[in-house]
Design a protein around this motif. Structure first.
Motif, PDB file in Angstrom:
ATOM      1  N   ASN A 100      -5.341  -0.579  -5.050  1.00  0.00           N
ATOM      2  CA  ASN A 100      -4.481  -1.754  -5.102  1.00  0.00           C
ATOM      3  C   ASN A 100      -3.300  -1.483  -4.179  1.00  0.00           C
ATOM      4  O   ASN A 100      -2.900  -0.332  -4.005  1.00  0.00           O
ATOM      5  N   ASN A 101      -2.715  -2.522  -3.617  1.00  0.00           N
ATOM      6  CA  ASN A 101      -1.614  -2.341  -2.668  1.00  0.00           C
ATOM      7  C   ASN A 101      -0.249  -2.182  -3.314  1.00  0.00           C
ATOM      8  O   ASN A 101       0.737  -1.955  -2.617  1.00  0.00           O
ATOM      9  N   THR A 102      -0.159  -2.294  -4.644  1.00  0.00           N
ATOM     10  CA  THR A 102       1.079  -1.982  -5.348  1.00  0.00           C
ATOM     11  C   THR A 102       0.922  -0.612  -5.986  1.00  0.00           C
ATOM     12  O   THR A 102       0.090  -0.423  -6.875  1.00  0.00           O
ATOM     13  N   ARG A 159       0.294   3.568   7.537  1.00  0.00           N
ATOM     14  CA  ARG A 159       0.108   2.779   6.320  1.00  0.00           C
ATOM     15  C   ARG A 159      -1.354   2.757   5.907  1.00  0.00           C
ATOM     16  O   ARG A 159      -2.242   2.627   6.753  1.00  0.00           O
ATOM     17  N   GLY A 187       0.815  -1.207   0.000  1.00  0.00           N
ATOM     18  CA  GLY A 187       0.000   0.000   0.000  1.00  0.00           C
ATOM     19  C   GLY A 187       0.850   1.259   0.000  1.00  0.00           C
ATOM     20  O   GLY A 187       1.918   1.311  -0.612  1.00  0.00           O
ATOM     21  N   THR A 215      -1.722   2.768  -9.407  1.00  0.00           N
ATOM     22  CA  THR A 215      -1.556   1.413  -8.900  1.00  0.00           C
ATOM     23  C   THR A 215      -1.381   0.405 -10.035  1.00  0.00           C
ATOM     24  O   THR A 215      -1.686   0.680 -11.188  1.00  0.00           O
ATOM     25  N   THR A 264      -3.944   0.866   2.982  1.00  0.00           N
ATOM     26  CA  THR A 264      -4.034  -0.260   2.060  1.00  0.00           C
ATOM     27  C   THR A 264      -5.431  -0.309   1.451  1.00  0.00           C
ATOM     28  O   THR A 264      -6.253   0.588   1.672  1.00  0.00           O
ATOM     29  N   THR A 265      -5.700  -1.402   0.734  1.00  0.00           N
ATOM     30  CA  THR A 265      -7.027  -1.585   0.151  1.00  0.00           C
ATOM     31  C   THR A 265      -8.107  -1.627   1.245  1.00  0.00           C
ATOM     32  O   THR A 265      -9.253  -1.239   0.988  1.00  0.00           O
TER      33      THR A 265
END
Length: 185
Positions: free
Chosen positions: A31-33, A22, A11, A49, A24-25
């Motif tokens: 998306n976490n990338t 942090r 994330g 992402t 994240t989704t």
């Protein structure tokens, strides 16, 4: 000022000078990338992402945009906010998209951009948009048409990783084979 870091699978991390937070989704990220970030004139953060499109963060909530909303491709490699506050999105397979806050306009190889894999984007002092591609050199858009530069015109490589304009108006390109500079002289 906070530092925002995109990660490969973890994330986004926000560093405020003391602590990391942090997102994240689970928090609403697409998306976490996360490959890239940009900040628009209103202070919104944008995240590109891998496979999830783009996410806008207004400081409180996340809004996601995908191909269902008009984005050219959901894998985003680069983001750039131009002088008119348009968000330019470089995708892995759909070329570039320009988002004006209401709708997306697409620029693909069929329209003259060098490749549909756009790794980096910048704007020069004259307002021209520059697109560095994965393996087809760099393309410049003057608002009407594209001009393409490759190794045939003197680039060290057709794989462009990053670019920026300096105070003298020279465009510096980081390529697979080293540094190139394009001057207006």
């Amino acid at each position: 000022a906070n530092l925002w870091l995109g990660t490969s699978g973890g994330g986004i991390s926000k560093y405020d000078g003391k602590l990391f937070t942090r997102y994240t989704t689970r928090d609403g990220l697409a998306n976490n990338t996360v490959f890239c970030t940009a900040r628009d004139n209103a202070g919104h953060l944008w995240f590109g992402t891998y496979g999830g499109g783009i996410t806008k963060y207004d400081g409180k909530s996340f809004t996601n945009y995908t191909t269902n909303d008009g984005l050219a491709d959901n894998s985003v490699l680069s983001l750039f906010v131009d002088k008119s506050n348009n968000l330019w999105i470089g995708t892995y397979g759909g070329g570039a998209s320009k988002y004006d806050g209401k709708s997306f306009t697409h620029f693909t190889k069929q329209q003259g951009i060098g490749s549909n894999a756009i790794v980096c984007i910048t704007q020069d002092r004259n307002g021209n948009m520059w697109f560095g591609t994965q393996n087809e050199g760099v393309s410049v858009y003057d608002g009407q048409s594209f001009t393409r530069f490759t190794t045939d015109q003197g680039l060290m490589s057709n794989a462009i990783f990053c670019m920026t304009e300096d105070q003298s108006g020279r465009l510096w390109l980081g390529t697979e084979n080293g540094l190139c500079v394009i001057t207006s002289d």
